[in-house]
Design a protein around this motif. Structure first.
Motif, PDB file in Angstrom:
ATOM      1  N   THR A 125      40.399  56.000  69.225  1.00 24.50           N
ATOM      2  CA  THR A 125      39.192  55.293  69.637  1.00 24.50           C
ATOM      3  C   THR A 125      38.132  56.241  70.181  1.00 24.50           C
ATOM      4  O   THR A 125      38.369  57.435  70.400  1.00 24.50           O
TER       5      THR A 125
ATOM      6  N   ASN B  63      35.954  47.015  68.255  1.00 19.29           N
ATOM      7  CA  ASN B  63      37.187  47.333  68.983  1.00 19.29           C
ATOM      8  C   ASN B  63      38.426  46.823  68.250  1.00 19.29           C
ATOM      9  O   ASN B  63      39.399  46.401  68.879  1.00 19.29           O
ATOM     10  N   CYS B  64      38.381  46.889  66.930  1.00 21.67           N
ATOM     11  CA  CYS B  64      39.500  46.439  66.104  1.00 21.67           C
ATOM     12  C   CYS B  64      39.699  47.412  64.953  1.00 21.67           C
ATOM     13  O   CYS B  64      38.812  48.214  64.633  1.00 21.67           O
TER      14      CYS B  64
ATOM     15  N   HIS C 194      41.837  46.950  71.130  1.00 24.16           N
ATOM     16  CA  HIS C 194      41.466  48.340  71.373  1.00 24.16           C
ATOM     17  C   HIS C 194      40.414  48.371  72.472  1.00 24.16           C
ATOM     18  O   HIS C 194      39.654  47.413  72.654  1.00 24.16           O
ATOM     19  N   SER C 195      40.359  49.461  73.191  1.00 21.18           N
ATOM     20  CA  SER C 195      39.447  49.557  74.333  1.00 21.18           C
ATOM     21  C   SER C 195      38.037  49.945  73.934  1.00 21.18           C
ATOM     22  O   SER C 195      37.109  49.787  74.734  1.00 21.18           O
ATOM     23  N   ASP C 196      37.842  50.466  72.717  1.00 23.30           N
ATOM     24  CA  ASP C 196      36.516  50.882  72.270  1.00 23.30           C
ATOM     25  C   ASP C 196      36.516  50.948  70.749  1.00 23.30           C
ATOM     26  O   ASP C 196      37.477  50.550  70.091  1.00 23.30           O
ATOM     27  N   THR C 197      35.418  51.462  70.197  1.00 25.94           N
ATOM     28  CA  THR C 197      35.294  51.592  68.745  1.00 25.94           C
ATOM     29  C   THR C 197      36.442  52.410  68.172  1.00 25.94           C
ATOM     30  O   THR C 197      36.779  53.482  68.677  1.00 25.94           O
TER      31      THR C 197
ATOM     32  N   GLU D  25      33.704  48.873  64.757  1.00 29.49           N
ATOM     33  CA  GLU D  25      32.995  48.979  66.033  1.00 29.49           C
ATOM     34  C   GLU D  25      33.171  47.751  66.916  1.00 29.49           C
ATOM     35  O   GLU D  25      32.606  47.711  68.008  1.00 29.49           O
TER      36      GLU D  25
END
Length: 802
Positions: A775, A736-737, A755-758, A734
Motif C-alpha cells: 500500500t 483501498n482495495c 486496506h489502510s490506503d491505496t 485507490e
C-alpha cells in the motif's frame, strides 16, 4: 449494406417501434393497418393485417422458433397475431384476425416478448404491463419510475426477470413473481435512457442513452448489478479514426476533412443487439461481446469486452441507400449468415429494409501479422543477443633472477609434535547418541513442497492471512523469488527489504539508494537480484551479501531508471532510462581485497543501446527471463506500446494509442516453474494506465481482447499481475482495495477490502496460491486461497548466513 426494400408511408414513423424478424418485417400503413413483407422475397404481395382503430405505435416479433407471433399496439388494443395462420386465412380469401390481449392501456411506446412468447411487456407512461399472449389478461402492472418508460426487455435466461429503462435516467430490474424491484440504478446520465439489451453468454445487461453513451453492467443471480464498463460512442469513434489515419500514414490535415469532425451530431443509441445471436460458424474468432448499435448516422459495431469500436458503417458511405438519418431501428439475424435491419428515416416518411452479409465485415477480425513470445527462428549472426563478455585473465610479468618463495614443509598442514599438550588420560569412546540436524531435515521437507505443482483448480487467494506494517513510505514494487520462498520490497524511503514468503521474522535491509526504489527483480538462478531507483543508479546484489556486487552510477544515465530486470536466462541486464533501452553483459565477482575493499571486481559491458521510435521517455517495460524470448515490450510517455525484436535489434511494431494515458505498468503472462499453461496463453500481456483501467492484449494479433475497469485508478501508478495458473488477474486500486478478476470476464470476481490506503503493488506467489499487496502507507497484506496446497511456514532467516 444492400437495400432490400424501400417503402414510402403516408406519415412519419421515425419514432415508432417497427418489427423485424429473420424472415419477415412489419410496417404500419395508413396508421391503423399493418403490412407484413417477406425478407427473402420482397416482390411477394405483403400480408395485410387489420383490426386496430387507432394509430399503431409499437410492433415486435416473438422469439420462439415454434411459431411466428407478431404483437402490435395502439391506443385502443394490443393484438397478438399468428403470422402463419393469418397467411392461410388470407390465401383462403378470409380476413386475417388476431387475439386481443389488452385494451385501453394508453399510448404504448414499446413491446417485447419473453423467450417462450408466453408473455408480452407493454410500456405505457410510467407503467409496464405484463400481458398474456394467449388471452386478454393483465398479469401484472408495474409502476415505479418517475418518468415515462422507454423500453422493457425480458431476461433471456430467466423469464421471471424484466428490465425497464425510463426518461428519469435510471433502469430497474423487476421480479415478476413477487412484482417487486430487485435493483434500481443510480442516475446514469443527463439524458434519457432509451434502449437495453442482454449479453447472455457473458451475463451482462447493456443500457443506451440519447447522448450516445453505453453502460455495461454485470447481471449476477442476485441481480445486484455492478458497472463493468462505460463507452462513449463519439469518443471511441474519434479514436478509431485517428488509429486508421496513423495506420495509413496520412498527414494530420486529412483527419480534419472527416465529415464527422466538421459537423458535430448526436449519436443516440436507438437500438442494440448482441452478436452472439448471429449463427456464423465460419468465423471462429468472433467474440461473444460484440454489440450491434444502431444510431442516427449508421451502424456501430462495439466490442464491449474491450470498450472499443471495431467498425462503423455510415449511411453516407453507401450511395445506393435511400437513407441519410435514422429515426428508429429494428435488428434481427438473417437466414444465411447475414443481418437484417429495418430502419425508418427521421425526416421523411420512408422505411428501408437493409441486409448485411457478414463477409463484408472481414476487416474487423482480419488482424495484422502478429508476433509470438517464443522464438520461431535461430539467432542471427549479427544479433545483439549473440554478444559475449570476454573475461580478461591476470597476466603478471616475471622478473629475472627473482627467487620464488618456497614452503618450509611439503604439506599444507604440519602435525604438532605434541610436547606442549597434556598427556591423554581417557581412552577413545565412540559417540552413540548422535542426533540428526533438524535444520537440514526441515530444509529437505520444504524443498519437496516447493517442487509441488501449482494447483490449477484452486480458487482465487482472497482469505487474509497476514498483515504487516513495514514503513511509513509507499511500497512501490514487490516481487517473489522464482521458488516462492522470498520477497523483495522496494520502498519509497530508498531501501529494499527482503522477507520470507510468510512475512514472519525480521527482514534483511539493503540500503544505498538516495531516492525511492522504482524496480526490483530476481535472477532466474536466485543468486542475484536488481534494484533500480529514481537516483539514476542500478545495483546488483549477491544473495546474502549486505553490499552490492555491481553499482552502475548515475553518471551513465541522464534520467531515472524506470524498469530493470534480468533477461535472456540471466545473460543480460535489461533496463530503461529516458528514451533508451539498455542491454548490458555482466560478470559478478564478489571476492574483495581487504585493503582495496571498495574496488569493484565485477564487470559490466554495454551490449546494445536501443532508442524508441518516437524518442519518447520509457514509462514501463517487460520481457520474459524464464525462457528464451526475443520480444521486449516497451511503453512510452506518448501513450504508445512498442514491440522490440531483440534478435534483429529493431522496433518490430508499434501500437500508437492503446490507452488514453501513458502506460505505467506492463506485465506479461510468464507463468511459473510450478505451473504449465497452454502455449498461446504466454502471448498475453497486461497494461495499466491512469483513468483508463487495465487491458489485456494478445501479442499474436496486437489487439486488446478484454478490458477491466471496476477498480479505481485516477492518479497513482497501481500495478497489475497474472496468477501463475493464468486464470486470475489482480489490480491495485485507490479505494483501498485490490480487485481480483477472472481472465474470462470483465467484471471483478472479488474485492479485497480493509486496506489502510491505496494499493500500489500486487503480485502472486509462483509456487502456491498466495497474493501479496503493498500500500501507499507502507503496509503488506498476504492473502491465501481456501483450496489448493499451501507451503509450510518457513522459520529460517530471510538471508542465510555467509
Amino acid at each position: 449494406m444492400i437495400e432490400q426494400l424501400r417503402l414510402t408511408c403516408d406519415r412519419l414513423v421515425s419514432h415508432r417501434q417497427l418489427a423485424c424478424g429473420h424472415s419477415y418485417c412489419g410496417i404500419p400503413v395508413h396508421g391503423k393497418d399493418i403490412f407484413i413483407y417477406s425478407n427473402t422475397d420482397t416482390e411477394r404481395k405483403p400480408l395485410l393485417l387489420t383490426g386496430h382503430h387507432g394509430d399503431i405505435s409499437a410492433m415486435t416479433f416473438g422469439q420462439s422458433s415454434r411459431r411466428l407471433l407478431l404483437c402490435s399496439a395502439s391506443a385502443d388494443y394490443i393484438i397478438v397475431w399468428d403470422v402463419e395462420q393469418c397467411q392461410k386465412r388470407s390465401q383462403e380469401g378470409k380476413i386475417a384476425a388476431g387475439t386481443i390481449v389488452g385494451s385501453l392501456l394508453g399510448d404504448v411506446v414499446h413491446l417485447s416478448f419473453c423467450s417462450s412468447d408466453e408473455r408480452v411487456a407493454a410500456c405505457s407512461g410510467v407503467t409496464v404491463y405484463i400481458l398474456s399472449s394467449e388471452k386478454q389478461e393483465v398479469i401484472s402492472a408495474l409502476a415505479g419510475h418517475l418518468g415515462p418508460l422507454t423500453s422493457a426487455e425480458f431476461c433471456p435466461w430467466n423469464k421471471h426477470i424484466l428490465i425497464t429503462t425510463s426518461e428519469d435516467r435510471t433502469f430497474k430490474v423487476w421480479n415478476l413473481e413477487t412484482e417487486t424491484v430487485c435493483y434500481q440504478s443510480f442516475v446514469l446520465s443527463a439524458s434519457p435512457l432509451i434502449s437495453s439489451a442482454f449479453l447472455e453468454e457473458n451475463r451482462h445487461v447493456i443500457i443506451g442513452s440519447t447522448d450516445g453513451q453505453v453502460w455495461c453492467f454485470s447481471f449476477p443471480d442476485d441481480h445486484k448489478c455492478e458497472l463493468v464498463t462505460k463507452i462513449e460512442i463519439q469518443k471511441v469513434e474519434r479514436r478509431l479514426h485517428n488509429s486508421q489515419q496513423e495506420t495509413l500514414g496520412q498527414q494530420a490535415e486529412s483527419v480534419k476533412q472527416l465529415p464527422a469532425d466538421e459537423v458535430e451530431i448526436s449519436k443516440p443509441i436507438l437500438k442494440m443487439a448482441p452478436w452472439s445471436s448471429f449463427t456464423d460458424t465460419t468465423i471462429p474468432e468472433r467474440d461473444s461481446s460484440w454489440l450491434c448499435v444502431g444510431s442516427s448516422d449508421g451502424l456501430y459495431v462495439v466490442n464491449v469486452a474491450t470498450s472499443e469500436l471495431l467498425t462503423v458503417l455510415y449511411f453516407r458511405d453507401y450511395p445506393n441507400l435511400s437513407l441519410s438519418v435514422a429515426g428508429s431501428w429494428s435488428i434481427s439475424p438473417g437466414l444465411d449468415n447475414s443481418m437484417v435491419f429495418l430502419v425508418s428515416s427521421l425526416f421523411t416518411p420512408h422505411v428501408v429494409l437493409v441486409k448485411l452479409h457478414l463477409c463484408e465485415l472481414e476487416g474487423i477480425w482480419a488482424g495484422d501479422e502478429g508476433f509470438s513470445v517464443f522464438p520461431s527462428s535461430p539467432l542471427l549472426l549479427e544479433s545483439p543477443l549473440n554478444v559475449e563478455l570476454k573475461k580478461k585473465e591476470a597476466n603478471h610479468p616475471k622478473k629475472k633472477g627473482e627467487v620464488k618463495d618456497q614452503p618450509l614443509v611439503f604439506h599444507s598442514v604440519a602435525r604438532s609434535s605434541g610436547y606442549a599438550s597434556a598427556p591423554r588420560k581417557t581412552m577413545f569412546s565412540p559417540k552413540t547418541n548422535i542426533q540428526k540436524n533438524p535444520f537440514f531435515k526441515k530444509a529437505r521437507k520444504n524443498a519437496g513442497l516447493l517442487l509441488k505443482d501449482y494447483p490449477g483448480d484452486s480458487t482465487a487467494p482472497i482469505i487474509p492471512h497476514n498483515h504487516l506494517s513495514i514503513a511509513s513510505k509507499p511500497v512501490h514494487c514487490i516481487q517473489y523469488s522464482g521458488d516462492g520462498k522470498q520477497i523483495l520490497c522496494g520502498l519509497g524511503n530508498s531501501s529494499v527489504l527482503l522477507y520470507k514468503s510468510s512475512l514472519s521474522g525480521n527482514p534483511a535491509v539493503y540500503t544505498g539508494h538516495d531516492k525511492p526504489v522504482s524496480s526490483v527483480s530476481w535472477s532466474l538462478s536466485r543468486q542475484w537480484w536488481l534494484s533500480a531507483s529514481e537516483d539514476r543508479t542500478l545495483r546488483l546484489w549477491s544473495h546474502g551479501s549486505p553490499e552490492p556486487a555491481i553499482i552502475m552510477a548515475n553518471s551513465r544515465f541522464t534520467k531515472p531508471i524506470r524498469s530493470a530486470q534480468f533477461y535472456y536466462l540471466d545473460k543480460f541486464l535489461l533496463f530503461a532510462s529516458g528514451p533508451s533501452l539498455y542491454l548490458y553483459l555482466y560478470n559478478v565477482d564478489i571476492t574483495r581485497d581487504d585493503i582495496k575493499r571498495y574496488q569493484q571486481r565485477s564487470v559490466v559491458k554495454l551490449a546494445k543501446c536501443f532508442t524508441t521510435g518516437s524518442a519518447t521517455d520509457i514509462t514501463a517495460m517487460s520481457a520474459a527471463n524464464d525462457f528464451l524470448s526475443y520480444i521486449v515490450l516497451v511503453c512510452g510517455s506518448d501513450r504508445s506500446i512498442q514491440v522490440f525484436d531483440m534478435n534483429k535489434g529493431v522496433v518490430a511494431s508499434k501500437l500508437a494509442d492503446p490507452h488514453s494515458r501513458a502506460v505505467h505498468c506492463i506485465t506479461q503472462n510468464k507463468g511459473s516453474m510450478f505451473s504449465t499453461q497452454a502455449l498461446d496463453s504466454y502471448n498475453l500481456f497486461l497494461t495499466s494506465a491512469v483513468t483508463d483501467g487495465v487491458k489485456i492484449w494478445d501479442l499474436r494479433t496486437l489487439r486488446c481482447v478484454r478490458r477491466y475497469e471496476s477498480h479505481l485508478n485516477r492518479c497513482h501508478p497501481c500495478s497489475s499481475a497474472f496468477s501463475p495458473c493464468g486464470q486470475f488477474i489482480v489490480s491495485g486500486s485507490e479505494d483501498n482495495c485490490a480487485y481480483v478478476y477472472d481472465i474470462r470476464s470483465s467484471g471483478y470476481l472479488h474485492k479485497l477490502q480493509r486496506h489502510s490506503d491505496t494499493v500500489l503493488s500486487v503480485t502472486f506467489n509462483p509456487a502456491t496460491p498466495e497474493l501479496l499487496t503493498g500500500t501507499l502507507d507502507g503496509k503488506l497484506r498476504l492473502f491465501q486461497s481456501s483450496s489448493g496446497a499451501s507451503m509450510t511456514p518457513d522459520t529460517r532467516p530471510a538471508v542465510s548466513p555467509t
